[in-house]
Each structure stands twice: as structure tokens, then as C-alpha cells.
Design an enzyme around this catalytic site. Structure first.
Site, PDB file in Angstrom:
ATOM      1  CB  SER A  94     -13.400  -4.268   4.155  1.00  0.00           C
ATOM      2  OG  SER A  94     -12.450  -3.292   3.810  1.00  0.00           O
TER       3      SER A  94
HETATM    4  C1  LIG Z   1     -10.969  -1.005   1.272  1.00  0.00           C
HETATM    5  S1  LIG Z   1     -10.671   0.655   1.627  1.00  0.00           S
HETATM    6  C2  LIG Z   1     -10.333   0.664   3.347  1.00  0.00           C
HETATM    7  C3  LIG Z   1     -11.468   0.321   4.243  1.00  0.00           C
HETATM    8  C4  LIG Z   1     -11.299   0.863   5.632  1.00  0.00           C
HETATM    9  N1  LIG Z   1     -10.288   0.189   6.402  1.00  0.00           N
HETATM   10  C5  LIG Z   1     -12.619   0.910   6.361  1.00  0.00           C
HETATM   11  O1  LIG Z   1     -12.729   0.405   7.468  1.00  0.00           O
HETATM   12  O2  LIG Z   1     -13.542   1.504   5.804  1.00  0.00           O
HETATM   13  C6  LIG Z   1      -9.033   0.933   0.995  1.00  0.00           C
HETATM   14  C7  LIG Z   1      -8.505   2.315   1.305  1.00  0.00           C
HETATM   15  O3  LIG Z   1      -7.117   2.361   0.983  1.00  0.00           O
HETATM   16  C8  LIG Z   1      -6.830   3.686   0.658  1.00  0.00           C
HETATM   17  N2  LIG Z   1      -5.516   3.760  -0.005  1.00  0.00           N
HETATM   18  C9  LIG Z   1      -5.201   3.470  -1.283  1.00  0.00           C
HETATM   19  N3  LIG Z   1      -3.888   3.697  -1.501  1.00  0.00           N
HETATM   20  C10 LIG Z   1      -3.367   4.117  -0.325  1.00  0.00           C
HETATM   21  C11 LIG Z   1      -2.065   4.524   0.080  1.00  0.00           C
HETATM   22  N4  LIG Z   1      -1.024   4.526  -0.746  1.00  0.00           N
HETATM   23  N5  LIG Z   1      -1.901   4.891   1.368  1.00  0.00           N
HETATM   24  C12 LIG Z   1      -2.940   4.902   2.241  1.00  0.00           C
HETATM   25  N6  LIG Z   1      -4.197   4.548   1.901  1.00  0.00           N
HETATM   26  C13 LIG Z   1      -4.403   4.163   0.630  1.00  0.00           C
HETATM   27  C14 LIG Z   1      -7.990   4.097  -0.216  1.00  0.00           C
HETATM   28  O4  LIG Z   1      -8.099   5.521  -0.276  1.00  0.00           O
HETATM   29  C15 LIG Z   1      -9.155   3.428   0.499  1.00  0.00           C
HETATM   30  O5  LIG Z   1      -9.805   4.316   1.367  1.00  0.00           O
END
Ligand SMILES: C[S@@+](CC[C@H](N)C(=O)[O-])C[C@H]1O[C@@H](n2cnc3c(N)ncnc32)[C@H](O)[C@@H]1O
Length: 393
Positions: A94
Site C-alpha cells: 500500500s
Molecule cells: C493491499 S493488500 C495488503 C497490503 C499489506 N498490508 C502490506 O503491507 O503489504 C490487500 C491484501 O488483502 C488480501 N485479502 C483479500 N481478501 C482477503 C480476505 N478475505 N482475508 C484476508 N486477506 C484478504 C489480499 O490477498 C491482499 O494481499
């Protein structure tokens, strides 16, 4: 070994100068966390915002560009999948200024137990480990491959938090209650499991899939949370339901042009600049959550306007120079009429900024958005009654 500390210090300086970082402890976390370790490669976007060119830190010709990107205030796409002719981003690191903003409003204190939803690269989890200690951090991602990679990187930098593969909508049982829950993927509402697993007086910060809203919620009773939207916008990829098809999120379809046979013609009462106002758009989405927006700009012809569509119906408002907004909308569901109703109520309520709005949610999955105060209910009839909107679960 990369000499990354000066880069990280420069990024922390920039975030502090922009007030994204507001205290010394978070500043130390940004200075002390090597973002390049968590983003070993990323995809550059093309002019249509599609991931296109891989920049890989393992390729020596890419290294200067890669290192600079890792320590610039940029979000970096780290994973995507092809879906027919679309490229759907499924993970990213992000935007650092947004990460800092969300950590700031999370209001973390020493000793807090923190659950992060959406481990992704592991960078945000590393910042949390720096702040409260790895033994207090739990992070979950739906993608087991990402979780394994993130856990390895966290170990490389000396942290061993609890990192779990699973659906974050269920929280992570057995490690709570959590003082803080931070989601880094956007939800349609508040998953009841988060309320269950939140400690008394605890806080949830989560972006919503609607209008870039960022909800800052406090546990207001044993089974409920409530709180305002942050004044800043936060655009995140949607949380993936484990059992349903992946949403396309911000890579939404382009609508077809309105055909003249279907068009209802008229002139709109809206101030044209309201169409670009993100707070009005959020207000409008509370009335019609399925709307998508497509902007029109044509500098040569001095055309500007907006198309709204919901996959089935479509309405376009177009303005030439300083003239009025001309509207064409398809029947029978005249979407522009909804835009006009929302516009009038926005004016009646003195053009509320997004931080006058908030949501409340219970473990029974009753969820609604509110204006000014959660207890103001719908009633009174007419325009004055627009104070609460149900949220889709
Ligand atoms: C913007 S990224 C997160 C960035 C992360 N916090 C970082 O520091 O790199 C969003 C993440 O949410 C995860 N995601 C999507 N749906 C999800 C779910 N139902 N439960 C957990 N994670 C999920 C995706 O796989 C993705 O890796």
C-alpha cells in the site's frame, strides 16, 4: 547487502513533513523497516492502470529503479491475475503515506494486541512488530502463498509474529481479544467476527468498498461497534470472499454509450463541480451503492461530465464550456434521478464532508451508515428523513 537506511530515513522524513507520521515511535518504525525486503519485485502500471512491466530487484539493471520505488511514496502492485481481458490486482504494497495515516488513527499503545487483515507483502506487519513487538501481532491473508512469503521476509528482518492463511472476515480465533484490528483490504461492512474478537474499548480501522470511506470504529457495547469515517480517502482492493468469485474492484468495466432510443433527455440542477467531489460521491453511493463513475474530459471541446452506471442502466451528464449539464438517461430505472435526489439532500444537509458520516454494526449483522450521530434515525418523512442508510452485508 543494500545500504537501505538512508532511503528509509528519507521516506520517513517525507511522511513526517506531510504529517502522515505524527509521532516518534511510528517514525522510528518507518526508519527501521526495510521496505525493499518486502517488495522484492513489483509491476509498473501502463496508461490504463494495468500491471504491465515487471521490475525485479534480483536483476541488476533494475536495481536502481526498484530501490527508488521501494522508498518512494508509491503503492506497488506485487501480484495480479488475468481474468478474461482484464488484469486484476490481487495484492500490493500500500501507499506508505496511507499506511502511516491508518496506523496513526489506529491509535496503538504499548502492550496492545493487534490483528491485521491482509498480510500482503508483510511490510505493514513489520511496522506493527516494530511498534508493539512481534508477539503482539497477528496477521491473516486469504492467499497462502503470500502468507508464506511474508512470514519468510518477516523472519529475515528478525520478527516472528503469528501469520495465518485464512479468510480475514472470520478474524483469527484463539489469539484475541484484540485491542486493535486493522484491515488493509476493503469490506462492505464490518464482519461480525471482528466485533466478537475485539477487546472492550478496542478499535477497528477498515476501508470500505464504498467511495474510499475509511471507518474508524470503537467497541461501543459488548456486541456493537460505531464510529466516524476518516476525513481522508482510502482506496483499497476489496476483500475476497473465500467462496465467491473474485470482485473486479477498481478495474471496473467501461460502460457502453447510451443509445438515443433509450435516452431520457434533460438538464440537471447539479453544480458541475459536485460531480468530482469525492464526498458527494460517497453520499450518492449511500443512496445507490452499486453505482460506478466514469469521468469525461475533452479540453479541446471544453466538454466535461460524468457517466454513472450500475451494470444495467446508465446516465450521462455532459457540459459544454460554462453551459448547464445536459443529461441522458436510460429507462426504466432513471439513474440520474437518484443522483438529483442525493444532490438535493446533500445541499439540505449543508454538503457534509465524509467525516460527518459513520457506521454502526452489531454481531447480529445489523449494519447502517449514519449522518452526525448513530442514534439519529430515519423518520420525519421527506428530505429531512435521510439520516441512516442500511449497509449491504
Ligand atoms: C493491499 S493488500 C495488503 C497490503 C499489506 N498490508 C502490506 O503491507 O503489504 C490487500 C491484501 O488483502 C488480501 N485479502 C483479500 N481478501 C482477503 C480476505 N478475505 N482475508 C484476508 N486477506 C484478504 C489480499 O490477498 C491482499 O494481499
Amino acid at each position: 547487502m543494500t545500504d537501505w537506511q538512508p532511503w528509509a530515513a528519507t521516506l520517513a522524513d517525507k511522511l513526517a513533513a506531510e504529517s502522515a507520521i505524527a509521532d516518534d515511535q511510528w517514525r522510528a518504525a518507518f526508519e527501521g523497516t526495510p521496505r525493499h525486503v518486502f517488495v522484492p519485485r513489483y509491476w509498473e502500471l501502463d496508461e490504463y492502470n494495468r500491471p504491465s512491466r515487471l521490475v525485479d530487484g534480483a536483476i541488476s539493471a533494475h536495481r536502481p529503479e526498484w530501490l527508488e520505488a521501494a522508498y518512494t511514496d508509491r503503492f506497488l502492485v506485487t501480484q495480479w491475475v488475468a481474468d478474461e481481458d482484464r488484469r486484476v490486482v490481487t495484492s500490493s504494497a500500500s501507499l506508505p503515506s496511507l499506511v502511516a495515516r491508518m496506523l496513526h488513527i489506529l491509535d496503538v499503545a504499548d502492550g496492545h494486541r493487534v490483528l491485521e487483515i491482509g498480510t500482503g507483502t508483510g511490510y505493514n506487519a513489520a511496522l506493527l512488530c516494530h511498534r508493539v513487538g512481534a508477539q503482539k501481532v497477528v496477521s491473516v491473508d486469504i492467499d497462502a502463498g503470500l502468507v508464506a512469503d511474508a512470514a519468510g521476509r518477516l523472519n529475515t528482518v528478525g520478527y516472528a509474529p503469528t501469520v495465518v492463511a485464512g479468510d480475514g472476515a472470520l478474524g483469527v480465533k484463539g489469539h484475541g481479544p484484540y485491542d486493535r484490528i486493522l484491515s488493509t483490504c476493503a469490506t462492505r461492512g464490518v464482519p461480525p467476527a471482528w466485533i466478537d474478537q475485539l477487546a472492550d474499548g478496542g478499535r477497528i480501522v477498515t476501508p470500505l468498498t464504498m467511495g474510499g470511506a475509511l471507518a474508524v470504529l470503537t467497541k461501543s457495547g459488548p456486541d456493537e461497534v460505531s464510529g466516524h469515517f476518516d476525513v481522508e480517502q482510502a482506496w483499497f482492493m476489496a476483500m475476497r470472499p473465500a467462496t465467491r468469485a473474485m470482485p473486479v474492484g477498481f478495474l471496473a468495466d467501461q460502460p457502453q454509450p447510451v443509445s438515443d432510443e433509450l435516452a431520457g433527455l434533460g438538464v440537471s440542477s447539479l453544480e458541475p463541480k459536485a460531480l468530482a467531489d469525492p464526498d458527494f460521491r460517497l453520499w450518492l453511493l449511500l443512496h445507490q451503492p452499486t453505482l460506478h463513475f466514469v469521468e469525461h474530459f475533452d479540453n479541446e471541446l471544453a466538454h466535461a461530465g460524468l457517466t454513472v452506471h450500475d451494470g444495467a442502466d446508465i446516465a450521462t451528464a455532459l457540459r459544454r464550456a460554462d453551459g448547464p449539464l445536459h443529461v441522458r438517461q436510460s429507462s426504466p430505472r432513471r439513474l440520474w434521478d437518484t443522483v438529483e435526489v442525493a444532490w438535493r439532500s446533500w445541499i439540505d444537509h449543508h454538503k457534509p464532508r465524509r467525516d460527518r458520516l459513520g457506521i454502526a454494526a452489531t454481531t447480529d449483522d445489523i449494519q447502517y451508515a449514519w449522518l452526525d450521530h448513530p442514534a439519529r434515525h430515519q423518520g420525519g418523512g421527506g428530505r429531512a428523513g435521510v439520516f441512516r442508510w442500511p449497509l449491504l452485508a
